[in-house]
Design a protein around this motif. Structure first.
Motif: not given
Length: 146
Positions: A68-92
């Motif tokens: 799943c892509a994480i979209v963010y703006t870098d220090e120069e105001g450019q949109m960037q995307t990072r894509r971790p292989d696996r992110v999981m969430r459970k019980d906080g």
């Protein structure tokens, strides 16, 4: 090549029981060069899924964000995307896992730390990060610098 194939297999499974259908699907799509290659990848995947942490991560009890892509703006105001292989969430708790198929490299730790920082900026807490060296079936926990 096996690393790329395993990466695709792990990207297609939520829980361990999904392995066989994922292999069949990838085989149907022509990803494997031969039946022998598919069987080798299956054996490596099954061995890897026996790792105690992996058993939990592929248990089906986690809310999964696979590739799943994480979209963010870098220090120069450019949109960037990072894509971790696996992110999981459970019980906080949030767990980030990046699959690696070669030798250890400090840049990999930095990569996972970046994912963890981005998730922190998104408001998540209790984040743990891991590098999973699949061929060695070894996990390396990644922590954020103090």
């Amino acid at each position: 090549r096996q690393g790329q194939l395993l990466h695709q297999v792990f990207a297609h499974i939520e829980k361990a029981d999904d392995l066989s259908p994922a292999l069949e699907r990838l085989n149907f799509e022509g990803i494997f060069e031969s039946e022998k290659q598919m069987k080798q990848v299956e054996a490596l995947a099954r061995r890897s899924l026996q790792h105690p942490a992996a058993k939990d991560w592929f248990s089906g009890t986690w809310e999964l964000y696979n590739e799943c892509a994480i979209v963010y703006t870098d220090e120069e105001g450019q949109m960037q995307t990072r894509r971790p292989d696996r992110v999981m969430r459970k019980d906080g708790q949030v767990v980030v896992v990046d699959f690696k198929f070669g030798k250890k490299n400090e840049a990999y730790r930095t990569q996972v730390q970046e994912y963890m920082n981005l998730l922190t900026q998104m408001g998540y807490t209790h984040i743990r990060g891991f590098l999973w060296y699949v061929f060695a079936n070894e996990l390396e926990e990644v922590t954020l610098p103090a």
